[in-house]
Scaffold this motif. Sequence first.
Motif, PDB file in Angstrom:
ATOM      1  N   GLN A   1     -18.177   7.574  60.381  1.00 22.18           N
ATOM      2  CA  GLN A   1     -18.087   6.919  59.113  1.00 22.18           C
ATOM      3  C   GLN A   1     -19.298   6.334  59.015  1.00 22.18           C
ATOM      4  N   VAL A   2     -19.672   6.414  57.534  1.00 16.37           N
ATOM      5  CA  VAL A   2     -21.100   5.991  57.129  1.00 16.37           C
ATOM      6  C   VAL A   2     -20.792   4.819  55.984  1.00 16.37           C
ATOM      7  N   GLN A   3     -21.279   3.717  56.167  1.00  9.53           N
ATOM      8  CA  GLN A   3     -21.289   2.818  55.025  1.00  9.53           C
ATOM      9  C   GLN A   3     -22.518   2.714  54.186  1.00  9.53           C
ATOM     10  N   LEU A   4     -22.154   2.771  53.060  1.00  6.02           N
ATOM     11  CA  LEU A   4     -23.655   2.639  52.111  1.00  6.02           C
ATOM     12  C   LEU A   4     -23.545   1.495  51.185  1.00  6.02           C
ATOM     13  N   VAL A   5     -24.559   0.640  51.007  1.00  2.00           N
ATOM     14  CA  VAL A   5     -24.464  -0.536  50.436  1.00  2.00           C
ATOM     15  C   VAL A   5     -25.710  -0.556  49.439  1.00  2.00           C
ATOM     16  N   GLU A   6     -25.138  -0.586  48.147  1.00  2.00           N
ATOM     17  CA  GLU A   6     -26.028  -0.620  46.888  1.00  2.00           C
ATOM     18  C   GLU A   6     -26.596  -1.951  46.451  1.00  2.00           C
ATOM     19  N   PHE A 112     -19.668  15.041  48.149  1.00  2.00           N
ATOM     20  CA  PHE A 112     -20.078  13.648  48.889  1.00  2.00           C
ATOM     21  C   PHE A 112     -18.721  12.986  49.514  1.00  2.00           C
ATOM     22  N   ARG A 113     -19.039  12.783  50.689  1.00  2.00           N
ATOM     23  CA  ARG A 113     -17.661  12.059  51.503  1.00  2.00           C
ATOM     24  C   ARG A 113     -17.873  10.682  51.402  1.00  2.00           C
ATOM     25  N   PHE A 114     -18.963  10.034  51.636  1.00  2.00           N
ATOM     26  CA  PHE A 114     -19.032   8.747  51.710  1.00  2.00           C
ATOM     27  C   PHE A 114     -19.673   7.973  50.204  1.00  2.00           C
ATOM     28  N   TRP A 115     -19.035   7.015  50.239  1.00  2.00           N
ATOM     29  CA  TRP A 115     -19.383   6.211  48.868  1.00  2.00           C
ATOM     30  C   TRP A 115     -19.585   4.759  49.080  1.00  2.00           C
ATOM     31  N   GLY A 116     -20.452   4.324  48.299  1.00  2.00           N
ATOM     32  CA  GLY A 116     -20.744   2.762  48.170  1.00  2.00           C
ATOM     33  C   GLY A 116     -19.791   2.195  47.223  1.00  2.00           C
TER      34      GLY A 116
END
Length: 125
Positions: A1-6, A112-116
């Motif tokens: 899992q990848v976490q994205l933070v904007e 794209f699989r991972f979203w912020g």
Amino acid sequence: QVQLVESGGGSVQVGSSLKLSCVASRISYSSNYIAWFRRAPGKEREGIASIYTTYDRIYYDESVKGRFTISQDRGRNTVYLQMANLQPEESAMYSCAAGQWSGSGTLHERAFRFWGQGTQVTVSS
């Protein structure tokens, strides 16, 4: 899992500049292609810029070409979106997304699989 933070969103005047940041928990084979999307109220989400992080290949939607710049800081696992000459119609929730590079600079959200969670940008005249 990848976490994205904007981060970096805010309220600005027309013609202003703003720089958004997207920090990824990790950039790996499954998340080496990162893009910025935006969704304005009542409109569909649109991809505006992307970067293949392994080789710094960059792609832009025509609507932002020449005004927005996507870049990365590999050491910080961070992708930036520098926005210039912002217009009111560009008020939207800006999100970053990550996926596996497929060989094309697609800006379709299905790539794209991972979203912020997104950061709000509001441009007033």
